[in-house]
Design a protein around this motif. Structure first.
Motif, PDB file in Angstrom:
ATOM      1  N   GLY A 120     -10.877  56.110  60.660  1.00  0.00           N
ATOM      2  CA  GLY A 120     -10.611  56.457  59.265  1.00  0.00           C
ATOM      3  C   GLY A 120      -9.452  57.401  59.054  1.00  0.00           C
ATOM      4  N   LEU A 121      -8.778  57.808  60.134  1.00  0.00           N
ATOM      5  CA  LEU A 121      -7.695  58.782  60.016  1.00  0.00           C
ATOM      6  C   LEU A 121      -6.531  58.242  59.180  1.00  0.00           C
ATOM      7  CD1 LEU A 121      -7.365  60.303  63.613  1.00  0.00           C
ATOM      8  CD2 LEU A 121      -7.836  61.579  61.510  1.00  0.00           C
ATOM      9  N   LYS A 122      -5.982  59.105  58.324  1.00  0.00           N
ATOM     10  CA  LYS A 122      -4.755  58.775  57.599  1.00  0.00           C
ATOM     11  C   LYS A 122      -4.071  60.062  57.174  1.00  0.00           C
ATOM     12  CE  LYS A 122      -6.997  58.183  53.073  1.00  0.00           C
ATOM     13  NZ  LYS A 122      -7.204  57.258  51.944  1.00  0.00           N
ATOM     14  N   ILE A 123      -2.786  59.954  56.847  1.00  0.00           N
ATOM     15  CA  ILE A 123      -2.005  61.091  56.376  1.00  0.00           C
ATOM     16  C   ILE A 123      -1.697  60.865  54.906  1.00  0.00           C
ATOM     17  CG2 ILE A 123       0.088  62.454  56.687  1.00  0.00           C
ATOM     18  CD1 ILE A 123       0.246  61.385  59.549  1.00  0.00           C
ATOM     19  N   SER A 124      -1.958  61.849  54.077  1.00  0.00           N
ATOM     20  CA  SER A 124      -1.709  61.690  52.639  1.00  0.00           C
ATOM     21  C   SER A 124      -0.212  61.539  52.369  1.00  0.00           C
ATOM     22  CB  SER A 124      -2.249  62.898  51.867  1.00  0.00           C
ATOM     23  OG  SER A 124      -1.424  64.036  52.067  1.00  0.00           O
ATOM     24  N   GLN A 125       0.113  60.930  51.226  1.00  0.00           N
ATOM     25  CA  GLN A 125       1.518  60.736  50.866  1.00  0.00           C
ATOM     26  C   GLN A 125       2.230  62.074  50.699  1.00  0.00           C
ATOM     27  OE1 GLN A 125       3.476  57.998  50.729  1.00  0.00           O
ATOM     28  NE2 GLN A 125       1.687  57.007  51.655  1.00  0.00           N
ATOM     29  N   LYS A 126       1.528  63.067  50.123  1.00  0.00           N
ATOM     30  CA  LYS A 126       2.149  64.380  49.963  1.00  0.00           C
ATOM     31  C   LYS A 126       2.468  65.002  51.327  1.00  0.00           C
ATOM     32  CE  LYS A 126       0.257  65.701  45.450  1.00  0.00           C
ATOM     33  NZ  LYS A 126      -0.581  66.698  44.711  1.00  0.00           N
ATOM     34  N   ALA A 127       1.558  64.819  52.282  1.00  0.00           N
ATOM     35  CA  ALA A 127       1.781  65.370  53.623  1.00  0.00           C
ATOM     36  C   ALA A 127       2.945  64.654  54.314  1.00  0.00           C
ATOM     37  CB  ALA A 127       0.512  65.262  54.461  1.00  0.00           C
ATOM     38  N   LEU A 128       3.055  63.333  54.115  1.00  0.00           N
ATOM     39  CA  LEU A 128       4.174  62.585  54.703  1.00  0.00           C
ATOM     40  C   LEU A 128       5.505  63.068  54.134  1.00  0.00           C
ATOM     41  CD1 LEU A 128       2.726  58.945  54.782  1.00  0.00           C
ATOM     42  CD2 LEU A 128       3.230  60.392  56.758  1.00  0.00           C
ATOM     43  N   SER A 129       5.528  63.306  52.821  1.00  0.00           N
ATOM     44  CA  SER A 129       6.747  63.819  52.193  1.00  0.00           C
ATOM     45  C   SER A 129       7.077  65.214  52.710  1.00  0.00           C
ATOM     46  CB  SER A 129       6.586  63.855  50.671  1.00  0.00           C
ATOM     47  OG  SER A 129       6.385  62.553  50.156  1.00  0.00           O
ATOM     48  N   TRP A 130       6.038  66.033  52.928  1.00  0.00           N
ATOM     49  CA  TRP A 130       6.238  67.379  53.465  1.00  0.00           C
ATOM     50  C   TRP A 130       6.800  67.328  54.890  1.00  0.00           C
ATOM     51  CZ3 TRP A 130       3.793  69.949  57.568  1.00  0.00           C
ATOM     52  CH2 TRP A 130       3.988  71.334  57.615  1.00  0.00           C
ATOM     53  N   LEU A 131       6.276  66.409  55.704  1.00  0.00           N
ATOM     54  CA  LEU A 131       6.770  66.269  57.079  1.00  0.00           C
ATOM     55  C   LEU A 131       8.250  65.884  57.105  1.00  0.00           C
ATOM     56  CD1 LEU A 131       3.767  64.386  58.752  1.00  0.00           C
ATOM     57  CD2 LEU A 131       4.555  66.693  59.314  1.00  0.00           C
TER      58      LEU A 131
END
Length: 460
Positions: A344-355
């Motif tokens: 079920g792991l995923k990275i939120s869109q906000k976190a991807l933009s932050w990265l």
């Protein structure tokens, strides 16, 4: 058709006979002027050009001829034939645009390989015109699926290695640490005719000058005090395959001389054995250092630089292709899902933009570590900015467990010790899992555990 320009009749005759035996048709010229006329009148695949038409000119006549040939037909590969130990003249020719140089007396197989490489590179230049192939087409043709990214700079790199992989050309891969140089080297090997042969990786930065010959060329039992058994060198291991010389910029000048010979003539001697041996290898080198500057500072041999630099591949740092960061982060995450059984792991869109906005001096390797550290510590399935921030903060603040100082005053050993301790605790001392999470082999992990006196139970 191959044109041979040499003032020595015996050289022209022997080369013609050899090349005809190998399936080539040849033309010969006794001097450059005669050669120019043949170049203008015929469709040629390559030119073999002597550099010394008289002892008085010391190769300058050959350089003049090379310049004129490149003006007549810039795309025509020219291979220089040098005698009298005139390597500096040959290097000057490479700067002008020669495809390669060989020494007289030549080895027939080396000459043939050089010709095939030069002709192959010339033919491949038109195979994939700029912008002609999509990323999917490159993946389908060359199997680049494990090289992640859609950035135009990366696609240019992939087109280049796709074109040159089938040749025997030496390749120099440059780029900062963590940009994926080894991955590119493996891709070149897998798309070459040597794909079913060995791919031998050597970290030259980890080999001392005193051990260089033994490591690279091997030794016989009794050849020096600690030589208790025969040892096969790395070049012999790579015979018929590819040798990847990583961190070549860290090699000292004395070792550079020894390496140059085997790269130039494909011959070497095993320590303790006077017999000269030959080796058939494709050579790929990599470095994160500026070799041109090192050449100017006399820290790297110019002749070695041009020997390894027939094809240059420049890998961009991740900050120059930040649009690929979400692709890479999700790629690493998908691998971790299977590794830790967390589908079920995923990275939120906000976190991807932050990265995407992070300055990652460690490039792809640093991004991978950030993602894995966050997965290890977070119990949530959806990773948010604060989850990644906590790991970034952990890396820049004192560790409560180990009592370590902030990163700014931490030594590399202290940082490494802290990471190993946390991984051992998280994985309950499962050596295989700890090694995978840290990107180490089990053997390397065991050595580090002993180095830091960390207790562990040896596992099979």
């Amino acid at each position: 058709m191959i044109l041979i320009i040499d003032d020595d009749l015996a050289v022209r005759t022997s080369l013609s006979l050899f090349l005809k035996h190998e399936g080539w048709t040849t033309l010969t010229a006794a001097d450059p002027e005669e050669g120019y006329a043949l170049i203008a009148e015929n469709e040629l695949k390559a030119v073999l050009l002597d550099m010394n038409f008289s002892r008085e000119t010391s190769g300058t006549e050959g350089l003049t001829a090379l310049k004129h040939i490149k003006e007549l037909k810039p795309e025509l590969p020219v291979i220089l034939m040098t005698g009298w130990g005139s390597i500096p003249i040959a290097v000057a020719g490479m700067k002008i645009g020669a495809a390669d140089f060989i020494n007289k007396p030549w080895d027939n197989q080396n000459l043939l390989n050089s010709l095939k490489t030069a002709i192959g590179l010339s033919a491949s230049a038109a195979e994939l015109p700029e912008g002609s192939a999509s990323r999917k087409q490159l993946n389908d043709k060359y199997g680049f699926e494990n090289i992640i990214g859609d950035d135009p700079q990366l696609q240019t790199v992939l087109k280049t290695i796709g074109r040159i992989s089938s040749t025997e050309a030496s390749v120099l891969i440059i780029g900062e640490s963590g940009t994926g140089k080894e991955l590119i080297a493996e891709a070149i090997h897998q798309n070459s005719s040597r794909r079913n042969r060995p791919f031998v990786k050597v970290n030259l930065g980890g080999i001392s000058s005193s051990l260089f010959e033994s490591e690279m060329f091997g030794h016989k039992r009794g050849s020096f005090t600690d030589a208790k058994n025969d040892r096969m060198g790395r070049f012999e291991m790579a015979h018929k395959g590819t040798i990847f010389l990583d961190e070549i910029g860290d090699l000292d000048l004395n070792s550079q001389v020894k390496l140059l010979r085997v790269l130039q003539d494909r011959t070497y001697e095993v320590l303790g054995d006077s017999r000269t041996r030959t080796v058939d290898v494709r050579v790929i080198c990599a470095t994160n250092r500026n070799l041109k500057e090192m050449v100017a500072e006399k820290k790297f041999r110019e002749d070695l630089y041009y020997r390894i630099n027939l094809i240059l591949v420049n890998l961009p740092p991740l900050r120059q292709r930040s649009g690929d960061i979400p692709l890479l982060a999700n790629y690493f995450l998908n691998n971790l899902k299977a590794l830790y059984n967390r589908s079920g792991l995923k990275i939120s869109q906000k976190a991807l933009s932050w990265l995407k906005e992070l300055y990652l001096s460690g490039n792809i390797r640093e991004l991978k570590n950030i993602v894995e550290r966050t997965v290890l510590v977070s119990e949530k399935d959806t990773l948010e900015i604060k989850d990644f921030e906590q790991q970034m903060e952990w890396a820049s603040k004192p560790s409560a467990e180990a009592g370590l100082p902030a990163v700014g005053s931490m030594t590399i050993d202290e940082m490494e010790l802290s990471m190993i301790r946390k991984a051992m605790e998280h994985h309950q001392q499962n050596i295989s899992k700890v090694a995978r999470s840290l990107g180490l082999s089990r053997g390397t992990l065991y050595r580090k555990l002993e180095k830091y006196n960390i207790p562990y139970e040896a596992q099979k």
